[in-house]
Design a protein around this motif. Sequence first.
Motif, PDB file in Angstrom:
ATOM      1  N   GLU A  27       0.843  -1.210   0.000  1.00 32.88           N
ATOM      2  CA  GLU A  27       0.000   0.000   0.000  1.00 32.88           C
ATOM      3  C   GLU A  27       0.872   1.252   0.000  1.00 32.88           C
ATOM      4  OE1 GLU A  27      -2.597  -0.359   3.355  1.00 32.88           O
ATOM      5  OE2 GLU A  27      -4.065  -1.583   2.267  1.00 32.88           O
ATOM      6  N   GLU A  28       1.899   1.220   0.832  1.00 30.46           N
ATOM      7  CA  GLU A  28       2.765   2.400   0.934  1.00 30.46           C
ATOM      8  C   GLU A  28       3.504   2.678  -0.377  1.00 30.46           C
ATOM      9  OE1 GLU A  28       3.436   1.805   5.722  1.00 30.46           O
ATOM     10  OE2 GLU A  28       5.103   1.360   4.347  1.00 30.46           O
ATOM     11  N   ALA A  29       3.741   1.628  -1.133  1.00 28.63           N
ATOM     12  CA  ALA A  29       4.466   1.797  -2.394  1.00 28.63           C
ATOM     13  C   ALA A  29       3.518   1.996  -3.575  1.00 28.63           C
ATOM     14  CB  ALA A  29       5.361   0.587  -2.633  1.00 28.63           C
ATOM     15  N   GLY A  30       2.224   2.075  -3.299  1.00 31.67           N
ATOM     16  CA  GLY A  30       1.263   2.323  -4.373  1.00 31.67           C
ATOM     17  C   GLY A  30       0.890   1.092  -5.173  1.00 31.67           C
ATOM     18  N   TYR A  31       1.142  -0.089  -4.603  1.00 36.10           N
ATOM     19  CA  TYR A  31       0.781  -1.331  -5.296  1.00 36.10           C
ATOM     20  C   TYR A  31      -0.498  -1.965  -4.755  1.00 36.10           C
ATOM     21  CZ  TYR A  31       5.064  -1.329  -8.000  1.00 36.10           C
ATOM     22  OH  TYR A  31       6.051  -1.001  -8.887  1.00 36.10           O
ATOM     23  N   ALA A  32      -1.073  -1.323  -3.763  1.00 40.78           N
ATOM     24  CA  ALA A  32      -2.372  -1.793  -3.240  1.00 40.78           C
ATOM     25  C   ALA A  32      -3.032  -0.582  -2.618  1.00 40.78           C
ATOM     26  CB  ALA A  32      -2.166  -2.903  -2.207  1.00 40.78           C
ATOM     27  N   GLY A  33      -4.318  -0.719  -2.298  1.00 38.98           N
ATOM     28  CA  GLY A  33      -5.037   0.405  -1.694  1.00 38.98           C
ATOM     29  C   GLY A  33      -5.618   1.325  -2.757  1.00 38.98           C
ATOM     30  N   GLU A  34      -5.397   2.631  -2.564  1.00 49.01           N
ATOM     31  CA  GLU A  34      -6.003   3.615  -3.466  1.00 49.01           C
ATOM     32  C   GLU A  34      -5.156   3.820  -4.721  1.00 49.01           C
ATOM     33  OE1 GLU A  34      -9.025   5.211  -2.844  1.00 49.01           O
ATOM     34  OE2 GLU A  34      -9.100   3.812  -1.159  1.00 49.01           O
ATOM     35  N   THR A  35      -5.818   3.989  -5.849  1.00 41.87           N
ATOM     36  CA  THR A  35      -5.197   4.352  -7.120  1.00 41.87           C
ATOM     37  C   THR A  35      -3.867   3.612  -7.353  1.00 41.87           C
ATOM     38  OG1 THR A  35      -5.944   6.544  -6.449  1.00 41.87           O
ATOM     39  CG2 THR A  35      -4.996   6.365  -8.632  1.00 41.87           C
ATOM     40  N   ILE A  36      -4.009   2.315  -7.533  1.00 41.53           N
ATOM     41  CA  ILE A  36      -2.839   1.448  -7.701  1.00 41.53           C
ATOM     42  C   ILE A  36      -2.125   1.773  -9.011  1.00 41.53           C
ATOM     43  CG2 ILE A  36      -2.119  -0.968  -7.951  1.00 41.53           C
ATOM     44  CD1 ILE A  36      -4.663  -1.640  -6.216  1.00 41.53           C
ATOM     45  N   LEU A  37      -0.817   1.850  -8.964  1.00 42.41           N
ATOM     46  CA  LEU A  37       0.038   2.192 -10.116  1.00 42.41           C
ATOM     47  C   LEU A  37      -0.349   3.537 -10.727  1.00 42.41           C
ATOM     48  CD1 LEU A  37       0.157  -1.248 -12.049  1.00 42.41           C
ATOM     49  CD2 LEU A  37       1.842  -0.354 -10.442  1.00 42.41           C
ATOM     50  N   GLY A  38      -1.057   4.354  -9.926  1.00 43.64           N
ATOM     51  CA  GLY A  38      -1.488   5.663 -10.427  1.00 43.64           C
ATOM     52  C   GLY A  38      -2.609   5.581 -11.441  1.00 43.64           C
ATOM     53  N   ILE A  39      -3.206   4.409 -11.579  1.00 43.73           N
ATOM     54  CA  ILE A  39      -4.285   4.241 -12.573  1.00 43.73           C
ATOM     55  C   ILE A  39      -5.616   4.666 -11.947  1.00 43.73           C
ATOM     56  CG2 ILE A  39      -5.550   2.576 -14.005  1.00 43.73           C
ATOM     57  CD1 ILE A  39      -2.925   0.915 -14.031  1.00 43.73           C
ATOM     58  N   PRO A  40      -6.256   5.691 -12.477  1.00 44.26           N
ATOM     59  CA  PRO A  40      -7.525   6.145 -11.906  1.00 44.26           C
ATOM     60  C   PRO A  40      -8.556   5.023 -11.903  1.00 44.26           C
ATOM     61  CG  PRO A  40      -6.768   7.651 -13.626  1.00 44.26           C
ATOM     62  CD  PRO A  40      -5.906   6.439 -13.690  1.00 44.26           C
ATOM     63  N   GLY A  41      -9.232   4.874 -10.799  1.00 39.50           N
ATOM     64  CA  GLY A  41     -10.285   3.868 -10.710  1.00 39.50           C
ATOM     65  C   GLY A  41      -9.780   2.476 -10.319  1.00 39.50           C
ATOM     66  N   PHE A  42      -8.456   2.286 -10.271  1.00 42.80           N
ATOM     67  CA  PHE A  42      -7.931   0.980  -9.855  1.00 42.80           C
ATOM     68  C   PHE A  42      -7.541   1.057  -8.377  1.00 42.80           C
ATOM     69  CE2 PHE A  42      -4.237  -2.283 -10.508  1.00 42.80           C
ATOM     70  CZ  PHE A  42      -4.961  -3.244  -9.812  1.00 42.80           C
ATOM     71  N   SER A  43      -8.525   0.744  -7.531  1.00 40.26           N
ATOM     72  CA  SER A  43      -8.294   0.754  -6.088  1.00 40.26           C
ATOM     73  C   SER A  43      -8.760  -0.566  -5.512  1.00 40.26           C
ATOM     74  CB  SER A  43      -9.073   1.886  -5.423  1.00 40.26           C
ATOM     75  OG  SER A  43      -8.618   3.128  -5.897  1.00 40.26           O
ATOM     76  N   CYS A  44      -7.962  -1.104  -4.624  1.00 42.50           N
ATOM     77  CA  CYS A  44      -8.370  -2.367  -4.007  1.00 42.50           C
ATOM     78  C   CYS A  44      -7.755  -2.494  -2.623  1.00 42.50           C
ATOM     79  CB  CYS A  44      -7.944  -3.550  -4.878  1.00 42.50           C
ATOM     80  SG  CYS A  44      -8.491  -5.135  -4.207  1.00 42.50           S
ATOM     81  N   ARG A  45      -8.616  -2.608  -1.618  1.00 43.60           N
ATOM     82  CA  ARG A  45      -8.111  -2.865  -0.266  1.00 43.60           C
ATOM     83  C   ARG A  45      -8.046  -4.362  -0.044  1.00 43.60           C
ATOM     84  NH1 ARG A  45      -9.556  -0.073   5.385  1.00 43.60           N
ATOM     85  NH2 ARG A  45      -7.847  -1.446   5.997  1.00 43.60           N
ATOM     86  N   VAL A  46      -6.983  -4.794   0.572  1.00 47.31           N
ATOM     87  CA  VAL A  46      -6.805  -6.227   0.803  1.00 47.31           C
ATOM     88  C   VAL A  46      -6.914  -6.507   2.294  1.00 47.31           C
ATOM     89  CG1 VAL A  46      -5.263  -8.202   0.504  1.00 47.31           C
ATOM     90  CG2 VAL A  46      -5.285  -6.374  -1.207  1.00 47.31           C
ATOM     91  N   TYR A  47      -7.807  -7.408   2.650  1.00 50.00           N
ATOM     92  CA  TYR A  47      -8.029  -7.751   4.050  1.00 50.00           C
ATOM     93  C   TYR A  47      -7.559  -9.168   4.345  1.00 50.00           C
ATOM     94  CZ  TYR A  47     -11.263  -3.804   3.669  1.00 50.00           C
ATOM     95  OH  TYR A  47     -11.818  -2.568   3.445  1.00 50.00           O
ATOM     96  N   VAL A  48      -6.956  -9.330   5.502  1.00 51.29           N
ATOM     97  CA  VAL A  48      -6.546 -10.665   5.943  1.00 51.29           C
ATOM     98  C   VAL A  48      -7.527 -11.126   7.021  1.00 51.29           C
ATOM     99  CG1 VAL A  48      -4.702 -12.045   6.975  1.00 51.29           C
ATOM    100  CG2 VAL A  48      -4.127 -10.120   5.483  1.00 51.29           C
ATOM    101  N   VAL A  49      -8.101 -12.291   6.838  1.00 49.37           N
ATOM    102  CA  VAL A  49      -9.068 -12.823   7.800  1.00 49.37           C
ATOM    103  C   VAL A  49      -8.571 -14.184   8.286  1.00 49.37           C
ATOM    104  CG1 VAL A  49     -11.445 -13.621   8.107  1.00 49.37           C
ATOM    105  CG2 VAL A  49     -10.993 -11.628   6.694  1.00 49.37           C
ATOM    106  N   SER A  50      -8.676 -14.398   9.590  1.00 52.32           N
ATOM    107  CA  SER A  50      -8.187 -15.656  10.161  1.00 52.32           C
ATOM    108  C   SER A  50      -9.295 -16.685  10.327  1.00 52.32           C
ATOM    109  CB  SER A  50      -7.573 -15.383  11.535  1.00 52.32           C
ATOM    110  OG  SER A  50      -7.180 -16.614  12.142  1.00 52.32           O
ATOM    111  N   GLY A  51      -8.924 -17.933  10.230  1.00 55.64           N
ATOM    112  CA  GLY A  51      -9.793 -19.021  10.656  1.00 55.64           C
ATOM    113  C   GLY A  51      -9.450 -19.336  12.098  1.00 55.64           C
ATOM    114  N   ALA A  52     -10.044 -20.407  12.634  1.00 59.12           N
ATOM    115  CA  ALA A  52      -9.732 -20.756  14.019  1.00 59.12           C
ATOM    116  C   ALA A  52      -9.797 -22.269  14.220  1.00 59.12           C
ATOM    117  CB  ALA A  52     -10.660 -20.027  14.978  1.00 59.12           C
ATOM    118  N   GLY A  53      -9.345 -22.990  13.222  1.00 61.70           N
ATOM    119  CA  GLY A  53      -9.261 -24.426  13.393  1.00 61.70           C
ATOM    120  C   GLY A  53     -10.503 -25.184  12.994  1.00 61.70           C
TER     121      GLY A  53
END
Lengths: 437, 166
Positions: free
Chosen positions: A159-185
Amino acid sequence: MNPLIYNIGHQNTEYRTPRPRVLLKRVGCYQDPASVEEYLGLGGFAGLHRVTEMEKTQALDEIDIAMLRGRGGAAYPAGRKWKHLFGMKAEPKYIVCNGDEGEPGTFKDRLLLEEDPFSVLEGMLIAAYIFGAESAYIFIRGEYRRAQELFRRAVKSAEEAGYAGETILGIPGFSCRVYVVSGAGAYVCGENSALLNTIEGRTGRPRVKPPHLAEFGLYLKPTLVNNVESFACVPAILTMGGRAFLELGTEDGGGTKLVCLSGHAKNRGVFEAPLGTPMREVLYGSHYGGGTATGRPIQFCHFGGQSGPIGFPEQLDGLFSYQDLWDEGLAMGTGAVVVMDDSVDLVEYVRQVVAFFVHESCGKCTPCRVGTMRMLECLDGGSVERLEEIIEHVTNLSACGLGQTAGCAVGCALKYRREQFERRALNGVSGIDFHRS
Amino acid sequence: MNNQFQELSMEKKRSIMRCYEFRRENLLDILLDLQEVCPGRCIDTGTAGWVARELGVTETKVSEALTFYTMLHTEPQARFVFEICSSTPCFFTKAQGVADVLSRELEVKEEEITKDGLFAFRFVPCFGSCAEGPAIKLGDEVYGNMTEESLKELIERCRELEGTEP
């Protein structure tokens, strides 16, 4: 006393795997696998750059040509799945990565998540770009807390390097937040619809299908669910081209496959084998399994996790490819190969497999909840005919993949080594001592 | 003293919630993290109710999760729980031997807690360390290729840790 965690055999893989590596090429090359700078230095995000330069349909064609089959076990062609989802009109679309890896004998996803998490993330972002998804989820099993933490750091770094989150690679409209979700066995959470329920905050029991997840998936919106290794293949496909990826493997399945050798194999660990490698080479080759640790003959191999089939030596003359395994009544599954030498009691082995399913049945549908227990009871002292009857019921009447495959291993064992079961049954209950001393 | 502990604990609990932005999707993450800091390493009804309120879900939902997932506990746990993989790659590379050693050394049966509350062991399904069977899990740490010697060493190490922060 060393915590093993990071070294599960792959260190040796480097010199053991004879041909060029695709999925493991960056493994072991990082100081910090969660550093986006290092990933870029190792040629990372080339696939993501590539996809933004091409037509989306062209990218889908590449994946189709590559003949990438789902690496989580079902072996469904990813190209077909992606094209199907692409045709869905409803919005928004979700990207979900299945990192449950609950199949015993499987530990390849952990390797990728801990040693090259960006390759997985890049695959997910390529999908996000193609489908215009603004949220992507990766579900990682609760047992892999380290991998979760590492992946969260990797996402932040991207995200900090612009490869995830808002305006990825500076391309307008290309935004994606990535969430990590855990299981529990819970093994059943590896079933895609159960996994989606878990992400929604519900208990991880499978849904009744149809409707298909491509239509009514996460929050009842069109959803792409793929395995960790499948996503990791995607950047490779776009970088090298679908045709080149296909040619690494066989016609019925392109690319290389991560193989998890465990049990009595001499060399245990994760290996990368081009699909179409002779099966015997995978089992006995010095670059791969190297036979058994004890030098005793291999009695059987259990493929693809506990839900997979058991193969006996007479079935293992073909290639390590989807079609050759199917031809022998076997299956690739997750890529797990549990090697067992002749010291193991086959009946006791399948009993342990069935006991696993008794433990993991979610209880939602009766054939699986009750049937798995009945199977276990039969193995503890019932007739072979009764066992066969119950396997048929559980396999055909269960609602999800868990129950439908719970009798797979025992079914294979019955088909090829029936006499071992009959001998046990003849001896009567008292002659069978399965119980732990 | 007791109040201080509760406050500290509550502050810890809140920071866990904040860490996951109060997202329902992270219910299991939250419960697993909470379990780490809660006394007895389990989620009691009070904590479960609090989680439900904070996330805006019913207590039944939280309770359902607590009873469905094997990694979540509602009863107090031993300080160190050895989890032995019972899936076939480990089981047939002598996981039973690991249980036998633990049983003998700790003088407890599976699922029993030692009198001092320090130790327990149980069988669990695969946690993905099949290349190192027989493997055991202690919290988030995995130890592979266990032998009688390395087990005894591990137990000793745990005893030395006794009294330090969980």
